[in-house]
Design a protein around this motif. Sequence first.
Motif, PDB file in Angstrom:
ATOM      1  N   PRO A 123      74.756 -29.707 -48.700  1.00 25.30           N
ATOM      2  CA  PRO A 123      74.519 -28.431 -48.975  1.00 25.30           C
ATOM      3  C   PRO A 123      73.166 -28.031 -49.506  1.00 25.30           C
ATOM      4  O   PRO A 123      72.534 -27.108 -49.174  1.00 25.30           O
ATOM      5  CB  PRO A 123      75.409 -27.969 -50.078  1.00 25.30           C
ATOM      6  N   VAL A 124      72.481 -28.859 -50.523  1.00 25.85           N
ATOM      7  CA  VAL A 124      71.354 -28.736 -50.996  1.00 25.85           C
ATOM      8  C   VAL A 124      70.287 -29.065 -49.898  1.00 25.85           C
ATOM      9  O   VAL A 124      69.263 -28.248 -49.677  1.00 25.85           O
ATOM     10  CB  VAL A 124      71.087 -29.761 -51.978  1.00 25.85           C
ATOM     11  N   TRP A 125      70.411 -30.109 -49.002  1.00 24.26           N
ATOM     12  CA  TRP A 125      69.524 -30.412 -47.950  1.00 24.26           C
ATOM     13  C   TRP A 125      69.484 -29.152 -46.975  1.00 24.26           C
ATOM     14  O   TRP A 125      68.414 -28.734 -46.443  1.00 24.26           O
ATOM     15  CB  TRP A 125      69.708 -31.654 -47.229  1.00 24.26           C
ATOM     16  N   ILE A 126      70.461 -28.521 -46.794  1.00 20.11           N
ATOM     17  CA  ILE A 126      70.763 -27.614 -45.618  1.00 20.11           C
ATOM     18  C   ILE A 126      70.090 -26.369 -46.204  1.00 20.11           C
ATOM     19  O   ILE A 126      69.309 -25.407 -45.472  1.00 20.11           O
ATOM     20  CB  ILE A 126      72.286 -27.380 -44.981  1.00 20.11           C
ATOM     21  N   ALA A 127      70.441 -25.930 -47.426  1.00 14.01           N
ATOM     22  CA  ALA A 127      69.799 -24.647 -47.973  1.00 14.01           C
ATOM     23  C   ALA A 127      68.400 -24.899 -48.121  1.00 14.01           C
ATOM     24  O   ALA A 127      67.507 -23.893 -47.724  1.00 14.01           O
ATOM     25  CB  ALA A 127      70.569 -24.500 -49.449  1.00 14.01           C
ATOM     26  N   ALA A 128      67.726 -25.907 -48.484  1.00 13.63           N
ATOM     27  CA  ALA A 128      66.208 -26.469 -48.432  1.00 13.63           C
ATOM     28  C   ALA A 128      65.765 -26.059 -47.151  1.00 13.63           C
ATOM     29  O   ALA A 128      64.720 -25.618 -46.722  1.00 13.63           O
ATOM     30  CB  ALA A 128      66.017 -27.658 -48.947  1.00 13.63           C
ATOM     31  N   ALA A 129      66.730 -26.506 -46.034  1.00 11.61           N
ATOM     32  CA  ALA A 129      66.163 -26.553 -44.698  1.00 11.61           C
ATOM     33  C   ALA A 129      65.822 -25.271 -44.266  1.00 11.61           C
ATOM     34  O   ALA A 129      64.764 -24.599 -43.562  1.00 11.61           O
ATOM     35  CB  ALA A 129      66.857 -27.144 -43.822  1.00 11.61           C
ATOM     36  N   MET A 130      67.120 -24.290 -44.539  1.00 14.53           N
ATOM     37  CA  MET A 130      66.935 -22.733 -44.293  1.00 14.53           C
ATOM     38  C   MET A 130      65.937 -22.129 -44.842  1.00 14.53           C
ATOM     39  O   MET A 130      65.178 -21.218 -44.176  1.00 14.53           O
ATOM     40  CB  MET A 130      68.288 -22.404 -44.621  1.00 14.53           C
ATOM     41  N   VAL A 131      65.592 -22.344 -46.036  1.00  9.71           N
ATOM     42  CA  VAL A 131      64.731 -21.566 -46.878  1.00  9.71           C
ATOM     43  C   VAL A 131      63.239 -22.017 -46.385  1.00  9.71           C
ATOM     44  O   VAL A 131      62.543 -21.218 -45.953  1.00  9.71           O
ATOM     45  CB  VAL A 131      64.717 -21.907 -48.233  1.00  9.71           C
ATOM     46  N   THR A 132      63.090 -23.290 -46.108  1.00  8.57           N
ATOM     47  CA  THR A 132      61.749 -23.802 -45.438  1.00  8.57           C
ATOM     48  C   THR A 132      61.601 -23.028 -44.120  1.00  8.57           C
ATOM     49  O   THR A 132      60.178 -22.824 -43.992  1.00  8.57           O
ATOM     50  CB  THR A 132      61.814 -25.433 -45.315  1.00  8.57           C
ATOM     51  N   GLY A 133      62.346 -23.124 -43.310  1.00  8.42           N
ATOM     52  CA  GLY A 133      62.290 -22.564 -42.018  1.00  8.42           C
ATOM     53  C   GLY A 133      61.967 -21.083 -42.046  1.00  8.42           C
ATOM     54  O   GLY A 133      60.934 -20.679 -41.481  1.00  8.42           O
ATOM     55  N   LEU A 134      62.780 -20.348 -42.911  1.00  4.45           N
ATOM     56  CA  LEU A 134      62.548 -18.619 -43.085  1.00  4.45           C
ATOM     57  C   LEU A 134      61.137 -18.652 -43.567  1.00  4.45           C
ATOM     58  O   LEU A 134      60.207 -17.753 -43.064  1.00  4.45           O
ATOM     59  CB  LEU A 134      63.560 -18.246 -44.144  1.00  4.45           C
TER      60      LEU A 134
ATOM     61  N   GLY B 200      68.465 -34.986 -37.746  1.00  3.52           N
ATOM     62  CA  GLY B 200      68.360 -34.106 -36.743  1.00  3.52           C
ATOM     63  C   GLY B 200      68.924 -32.660 -36.850  1.00  3.52           C
ATOM     64  O   GLY B 200      68.239 -31.698 -36.545  1.00  3.52           O
ATOM     65  N   LEU B 201      70.208 -32.488 -37.687  1.00  3.69           N
ATOM     66  CA  LEU B 201      70.683 -31.397 -38.058  1.00  3.69           C
ATOM     67  C   LEU B 201      69.372 -30.493 -38.885  1.00  3.69           C
ATOM     68  O   LEU B 201      69.315 -29.188 -38.784  1.00  3.69           O
ATOM     69  CB  LEU B 201      71.987 -31.488 -38.805  1.00  3.69           C
ATOM     70  N   LEU B 202      68.947 -31.154 -39.904  1.00  2.00           N
ATOM     71  CA  LEU B 202      68.059 -30.407 -40.944  1.00  2.00           C
ATOM     72  C   LEU B 202      66.918 -30.007 -40.057  1.00  2.00           C
ATOM     73  O   LEU B 202      66.254 -28.802 -40.225  1.00  2.00           O
ATOM     74  CB  LEU B 202      67.713 -31.485 -41.794  1.00  2.00           C
ATOM     75  N   PHE B 203      66.235 -30.731 -39.234  1.00  2.00           N
ATOM     76  CA  PHE B 203      64.979 -30.455 -38.320  1.00  2.00           C
ATOM     77  C   PHE B 203      65.460 -29.310 -37.346  1.00  2.00           C
ATOM     78  O   PHE B 203      64.866 -28.252 -37.310  1.00  2.00           O
ATOM     79  CB  PHE B 203      64.807 -31.768 -37.455  1.00  2.00           C
ATOM     80  N   THR B 204      66.661 -29.097 -36.829  1.00  2.00           N
ATOM     81  CA  THR B 204      66.970 -28.114 -35.961  1.00  2.00           C
ATOM     82  C   THR B 204      67.080 -26.899 -37.011  1.00  2.00           C
ATOM     83  O   THR B 204      66.566 -25.732 -36.408  1.00  2.00           O
ATOM     84  CB  THR B 204      68.453 -28.645 -35.410  1.00  2.00           C
ATOM     85  N   ILE B 205      67.686 -26.962 -38.086  1.00  3.85           N
ATOM     86  CA  ILE B 205      67.774 -25.649 -38.790  1.00  3.85           C
ATOM     87  C   ILE B 205      66.530 -25.175 -39.015  1.00  3.85           C
ATOM     88  O   ILE B 205      66.265 -23.871 -39.021  1.00  3.85           O
ATOM     89  CB  ILE B 205      68.488 -26.112 -40.140  1.00  3.85           C
ATOM     90  N   VAL B 206      65.629 -26.055 -39.676  1.00  5.14           N
ATOM     91  CA  VAL B 206      64.065 -25.672 -39.899  1.00  5.14           C
ATOM     92  C   VAL B 206      63.462 -24.802 -38.641  1.00  5.14           C
ATOM     93  O   VAL B 206      62.823 -23.768 -38.849  1.00  5.14           O
ATOM     94  CB  VAL B 206      63.266 -26.710 -40.421  1.00  5.14           C
ATOM     95  N   ILE B 207      63.583 -25.395 -37.638  1.00  6.15           N
ATOM     96  CA  ILE B 207      62.855 -24.890 -36.422  1.00  6.15           C
ATOM     97  C   ILE B 207      63.628 -23.584 -35.912  1.00  6.15           C
ATOM     98  O   ILE B 207      62.910 -22.658 -35.949  1.00  6.15           O
ATOM     99  CB  ILE B 207      63.000 -25.977 -35.103  1.00  6.15           C
ATOM    100  N   LEU B 208      64.861 -23.419 -36.053  1.00  2.00           N
ATOM    101  CA  LEU B 208      65.743 -22.340 -35.729  1.00  2.00           C
ATOM    102  C   LEU B 208      65.294 -21.198 -36.686  1.00  2.00           C
ATOM    103  O   LEU B 208      64.881 -19.976 -35.959  1.00  2.00           O
ATOM    104  CB  LEU B 208      67.382 -22.422 -35.878  1.00  2.00           C
ATOM    105  N   PHE B 209      65.196 -21.497 -37.859  1.00  2.00           N
ATOM    106  CA  PHE B 209      64.894 -20.225 -38.841  1.00  2.00           C
ATOM    107  C   PHE B 209      63.367 -20.054 -38.951  1.00  2.00           C
ATOM    108  O   PHE B 209      63.089 -18.770 -39.256  1.00  2.00           O
ATOM    109  CB  PHE B 209      65.603 -20.629 -40.199  1.00  2.00           C
ATOM    110  N   ALA B 210      62.683 -21.050 -38.493  1.00  2.00           N
ATOM    111  CA  ALA B 210      61.045 -20.596 -38.423  1.00  2.00           C
ATOM    112  C   ALA B 210      60.922 -19.792 -37.549  1.00  2.00           C
ATOM    113  O   ALA B 210      59.796 -18.898 -37.306  1.00  2.00           O
ATOM    114  CB  ALA B 210      60.498 -22.120 -38.390  1.00  2.00           C
ATOM    115  N   LEU B 211      61.497 -20.017 -36.200  1.00  2.00           N
ATOM    116  CA  LEU B 211      61.380 -19.116 -34.845  1.00  2.00           C
ATOM    117  C   LEU B 211      61.656 -17.623 -35.316  1.00  2.00           C
ATOM    118  O   LEU B 211      61.183 -16.676 -34.620  1.00  2.00           O
ATOM    119  CB  LEU B 211      62.386 -19.680 -33.842  1.00  2.00           C
ATOM    120  N   GLN B 212      62.628 -17.264 -36.198  1.00  2.00           N
ATOM    121  CA  GLN B 212      63.248 -15.896 -36.332  1.00  2.00           C
ATOM    122  C   GLN B 212      62.984 -15.572 -37.834  1.00  2.00           C
ATOM    123  O   GLN B 212      63.791 -14.753 -38.240  1.00  2.00           O
ATOM    124  CB  GLN B 212      64.651 -15.993 -36.132  1.00  2.00           C
ATOM    125  N   GLY B 213      62.490 -16.500 -38.613  1.00  2.00           N
ATOM    126  CA  GLY B 213      62.025 -15.978 -40.106  1.00  2.00           C
ATOM    127  C   GLY B 213      61.609 -14.603 -40.087  1.00  2.00           C
ATOM    128  O   GLY B 213      62.124 -14.069 -41.294  1.00  2.00           O
TER     129      GLY B 213
END
Length: 355
Positions: A15-26, A230-243
């Motif tokens: 959960p920590v890594w995923i939250a960090a990936a989402m925030v980083t992407g946004l 791969g999951l964390l990379f995908t999350i970063v890219i996805l949220f960066a696209l629509q941040g």
Amino acid sequence: MTVAGRLSTLDRFLPVWIAAAMVTGLLAGRWIPGLNTGLSAVQVDGISLPIALGLLVMMYPVLAKVRYDRLGTVTRDRRLLWPSLVLNWLIGPALMFALAWLLLPDLPEYRTGLIIVGLARCIAMVIIWNDLACGDREAAAVLVALNSVFQVLAFGVLGWFYLSVLPGWLGLPQAGLAVSGWQIAQSVLIFLGIPLVAGYLTRRLGERAGGRAWYESRFLPKIGPAALFGLLFTIVILFALQGDQITARPLDVVRIAVPLLVYFGLMWAGSYAFGKAVGLSYERTTTLAFTAAGNNFELAIAVAIATFGAASGQALAGVVGPLIEVPVLVALVYVSLALRRRFVSSPHDRVEEMS
């Protein structure tokens, strides 16, 4: 031992890594000039290459773990197959349609976007949620393959039904959906076909070269962490696209999130309760629940953008889908592991697990 204690260090802090990936992407999408434009430009036929790369890296190690010689035990289990088809293609779209109209009656663009999300059944990220929750890998491979076939055959028809026909019958405003069968088939071939073939060949060649014991005890642990990267990379890219869109319209995001939260909770809990009631093992109950609750966000976003435009409310609703789905299903991984002790494996189940 506690649930957390049974997980690796990498999984324990997921959960920590995923939250960090989402925030980083946004934040990256919001603060780095031109980043989302540049990422959006790197695509072929509407498929984002960075997202495709992340999903392929994420799915390959999990599909390499599947024991393909055990798939027959899944295809013979009617308690699993028929409920999965009903949950995914009858109950799931109908529930999302009902929630979208009940909770977003005044927001037609977001409502249409959510209905599209409900039609796009998961064929990618569900693989990793199932694996983290110690579900049945072979069952997940079969159910995802079934969803893929039905997605190609039924997505366009169901889109026409839920956006045009059913609202007309109920006296509600209608919407249209322009989507080609090739667009859906392309999504299936890329996001499932490539990693499935790669995983199957890796298993066959690896076992032939070193045997099953070497393959599962030495080789798989080396490639396993790539799935989470791969999951964390995908999350970063996805949220960066629509941040930009997400951070610019926080109240709209909250409105869209409410029906999504109800949807994911009801689909997962209902599927889990059904699997337990009909006597499925923990592993197959877990697989049934996650495959029913997950959605193919990549397809939903691609269809919404192609039909209504990248800046549309429909596209924003598609983007909010994974924003809510990712943390909710991660939490449900831990709920599922905590419920594991409530299941008693039959002798048949134990023999299958050891084979």
